[in-house]
Design a protein around this motif. Structure first.
Motif, PDB file in Angstrom:
ATOM      1  N   ALA A 185      10.732  49.448  10.283  1.00 57.70           N
ATOM      2  CA  ALA A 185      11.008  50.888  10.219  1.00 57.70           C
ATOM      3  C   ALA A 185      11.385  51.388  11.613  1.00 57.70           C
ATOM      4  N   PRO A 186      12.077  52.526  11.699  1.00 55.35           N
ATOM      5  CA  PRO A 186      12.348  53.124  13.016  1.00 55.35           C
ATOM      6  C   PRO A 186      11.034  53.454  13.709  1.00 55.35           C
ATOM      7  N   VAL A 187      10.979  53.218  15.017  1.00 51.60           N
ATOM      8  CA  VAL A 187       9.748  53.423  15.782  1.00 51.60           C
ATOM      9  C   VAL A 187       9.947  54.502  16.838  1.00 51.60           C
ATOM     10  N   MET A 188       9.065  55.498  16.809  1.00 50.98           N
ATOM     11  CA  MET A 188       9.011  56.527  17.849  1.00 50.98           C
ATOM     12  C   MET A 188       7.816  56.228  18.741  1.00 50.98           C
ATOM     13  N   MET A 189       8.070  55.956  20.017  1.00 49.20           N
ATOM     14  CA  MET A 189       6.970  55.755  20.955  1.00 49.20           C
ATOM     15  C   MET A 189       6.387  57.123  21.302  1.00 49.20           C
ATOM     16  N   LEU A 190       5.066  57.217  21.214  1.00 49.78           N
ATOM     17  CA  LEU A 190       4.379  58.482  21.462  1.00 49.78           C
ATOM     18  C   LEU A 190       3.165  58.172  22.325  1.00 49.78           C
ATOM     19  N   THR A 191       3.236  58.518  23.613  1.00 49.31           N
ATOM     20  CA  THR A 191       2.232  58.028  24.546  1.00 49.31           C
ATOM     21  C   THR A 191       2.072  58.956  25.730  1.00 49.31           C
ATOM     22  N   TYR A 192       1.100  58.652  26.577  1.00 47.09           N
ATOM     23  CA  TYR A 192       0.894  59.408  27.803  1.00 47.09           C
ATOM     24  C   TYR A 192       1.741  58.852  28.938  1.00 47.09           C
ATOM     25  N   SER A 193       2.328  57.673  28.768  1.00 49.32           N
ATOM     26  CA  SER A 193       3.057  57.014  29.847  1.00 49.32           C
ATOM     27  C   SER A 193       4.480  57.543  29.957  1.00 49.32           C
ATOM     28  N   ARG A 194       4.875  57.928  31.171  1.00 47.84           N
ATOM     29  CA  ARG A 194       6.246  58.377  31.391  1.00 47.84           C
ATOM     30  C   ARG A 194       6.905  57.545  32.487  1.00 47.84           C
ATOM     31  N   GLU A 195       6.376  56.333  32.735  1.00 45.15           N
ATOM     32  CA  GLU A 195       6.956  55.461  33.749  1.00 45.15           C
ATOM     33  C   GLU A 195       8.331  54.993  33.298  1.00 45.15           C
ATOM     34  N   PRO A 196       9.350  55.152  34.132  1.00 44.01           N
ATOM     35  CA  PRO A 196      10.727  54.801  33.725  1.00 44.01           C
ATOM     36  C   PRO A 196      10.855  53.374  33.223  1.00 44.01           C
ATOM     37  N   GLU A 197      10.165  52.420  33.878  1.00 45.53           N
ATOM     38  CA  GLU A 197      10.307  51.033  33.456  1.00 45.53           C
ATOM     39  C   GLU A 197       9.702  50.790  32.083  1.00 45.53           C
ATOM     40  N   VAL A 198       8.635  51.547  31.755  1.00 44.85           N
ATOM     41  CA  VAL A 198       8.019  51.409  30.431  1.00 44.85           C
ATOM     42  C   VAL A 198       8.950  51.976  29.363  1.00 44.85           C
ATOM     43  N   VAL A 199       9.537  53.133  29.662  1.00 46.13           N
ATOM     44  CA  VAL A 199      10.488  53.739  28.720  1.00 46.13           C
ATOM     45  C   VAL A 199      11.664  52.809  28.481  1.00 46.13           C
ATOM     46  N   ALA A 200      12.224  52.260  29.568  1.00 43.33           N
ATOM     47  CA  ALA A 200      13.384  51.379  29.445  1.00 43.33           C
ATOM     48  C   ALA A 200      13.038  50.140  28.626  1.00 43.33           C
ATOM     49  N   GLU A 201      11.851  49.572  28.869  1.00 43.71           N
ATOM     50  CA  GLU A 201      11.444  48.375  28.131  1.00 43.71           C
ATOM     51  C   GLU A 201      11.255  48.685  26.656  1.00 43.71           C
ATOM     52  N   ALA A 202      10.679  49.850  26.349  1.00 45.89           N
ATOM     53  CA  ALA A 202      10.488  50.241  24.950  1.00 45.89           C
ATOM     54  C   ALA A 202      11.829  50.368  24.240  1.00 45.89           C
ATOM     55  N   LEU A 203      12.795  50.953  24.902  1.00 46.41           N
ATOM     56  CA  LEU A 203      14.114  51.103  24.290  1.00 46.41           C
ATOM     57  C   LEU A 203      14.798  49.760  24.111  1.00 46.41           C
ATOM     58  N   ARG A 204      14.613  48.862  25.084  1.00 44.57           N
ATOM     59  CA  ARG A 204      15.210  47.536  24.965  1.00 44.57           C
ATOM     60  C   ARG A 204      14.605  46.756  23.797  1.00 44.57           C
ATOM     61  N   ARG A 205      13.336  47.034  23.521  1.00 42.13           N
ATOM     62  CA  ARG A 205      12.657  46.294  22.461  1.00 42.13           C
ATOM     63  C   ARG A 205      12.837  46.914  21.084  1.00 42.13           C
ATOM     64  N   GLY A 206      13.588  48.003  21.010  1.00 36.87           N
ATOM     65  CA  GLY A 206      13.932  48.537  19.695  1.00 36.87           C
ATOM     66  C   GLY A 206      13.423  49.909  19.344  1.00 36.87           C
ATOM     67  N   ALA A 207      12.781  50.618  20.287  1.00 39.73           N
ATOM     68  CA  ALA A 207      12.311  51.972  19.981  1.00 39.73           C
ATOM     69  C   ALA A 207      13.490  52.898  19.701  1.00 39.73           C
ATOM     70  N   SER A 208      13.307  53.774  18.732  1.00 36.11           N
ATOM     71  CA  SER A 208      14.352  54.741  18.391  1.00 36.11           C
ATOM     72  C   SER A 208      14.211  56.037  19.169  1.00 36.11           C
ATOM     73  N   GLY A 209      13.072  56.224  19.850  1.00 33.44           N
ATOM     74  CA  GLY A 209      12.855  57.431  20.643  1.00 33.44           C
ATOM     75  C   GLY A 209      11.538  57.323  21.379  1.00 33.44           C
ATOM     76  N   TYR A 210      11.281  58.292  22.241  1.00 31.91           N
ATOM     77  CA  TYR A 210      10.107  58.215  23.110  1.00 31.91           C
ATOM     78  C   TYR A 210       9.674  59.631  23.463  1.00 31.91           C
ATOM     79  N   LEU A 211       8.437  59.985  23.111  1.00 37.42           N
ATOM     80  CA  LEU A 211       7.886  61.292  23.441  1.00 37.42           C
ATOM     81  C   LEU A 211       6.604  61.119  24.245  1.00 37.42           C
ATOM     82  N   VAL A 212       6.351  62.047  25.151  1.00 40.28           N
ATOM     83  CA  VAL A 212       5.161  62.000  25.997  1.00 40.28           C
ATOM     84  C   VAL A 212       4.217  63.124  25.592  1.00 40.28           C
TER      85      VAL A 212
END
Length: 243
Positions: free
Chosen positions: A82-109
């Motif tokens: 299923a599409p995955v929305m990352m929802l977390t307290y982390s806003r580190e650029p490298e974490v966001v980039a890695e999440a997107l590379r691994r297939g996340a459809s979006g990212y909210l903090v």
């Protein structure tokens, strides 16, 4: 503008976060919409994978850091279900980039979106639309794309809660009584009848933090109890005083 439920079958969501307060808050928030159903709540990546494979949700809300199998480890397999929305307290650029590379459809903090924006993001992710925050094809360095999401979590949900409780007053100005925006949010939730634990879940904060906010609110409203604070807040004390 009132939230508009979509027609058709409910959108089925799986929530994965190791913090039970966050899980409860997200489940209550999402489940309050007739077109959204939280089908499972997982405490780690392994639980999320098992539940996703068994229930086939439409959208997964996934925390990055969890014990055992964390969100980033589970993400590639989850995103095939299923599409995955990352929802977390982390806003580190490298974490966001890695999440997107691994297939996340979006990212909210947490703390940088309203309840209404979360609901919209979940629906948009299911529909394959850009979420308005960090999404595939958008540089993780372009934080301006998510800056408009910065707001207190319950800004939109408090209006719904107030309506449900029959509280008919104008929306509070953040300068009323000298309360901060977070204190305004907490006071509205108090007036809606929530206890400290429920407020903590709705705002994604600890009960201790809620108590600290309430102490400051009572001081600013010159109140010694919840009922007295609510009376001041709703303008039902001091004849002729309306908010």
């Amino acid at each position: 503008m009132p939230d508009q439920a979509l027609s058709g079958p409910p959108l089925r969501v799986l929530v994965a976060d190791d913090n039970p307060v966050v899980r409860a808050g997200l489940t209550a928030l999402l489940g309050g919409h007739p077109d959204i159903e939280v089908v499972a709540a997982a405490a780690d990546g392994d639980e999320a994978l098992e539940s996703a494979a068994r229930l086939l949700p439409d959208v997964v809300l996934l925390d990055v850091r969890m014990p055992g199998t964390d969100g980033l480890t589970a993400l590639p397999r989850l995103s095939r279900i299923a599409p995955v929305m990352m929802l977390t307290y982390s806003r580190e650029p490298e974490v966001v980039a890695e999440a997107l590379r691994r297939g996340a459809s979006g990212y909210l903090v947490h703390g940088e979106f309203t309840a209404a924006e979360l609901i919209t993001a979940v629906r948009d992710v299911r529909a394959g639309r850009p979420t308005g925050s960090v999404s595939p094809g958008v540089s993780h360095e372009s934080n301006e794309n998510s800056s408009h999401l910065q707001s207190v979590v319950a800004q939109s949900s408090k209006a719904r809660l107030a309506h449900a409780a029959g509280l008919h007053r104008r929306a509070p100005d953040q300068t009323d009584f000298g309360l901060s925006s977070r204190e305004v949010e907490v006071m509205d939730l108090i007036a809606s009848g929530m206890n400290n634990r429920q407020i903590a879940a709705a705002c994604f904060i600890s009960e201790k933090t809620v108590k600290n906010h309430i102490n400051r609110i009572f001081a600013k409203l010159h109140a010694s109890s919840r009922s007295e604070a609510i009376a001041h807040w709703l303008g039902t004390t001091h004849e002729g005083w309306t908010r």
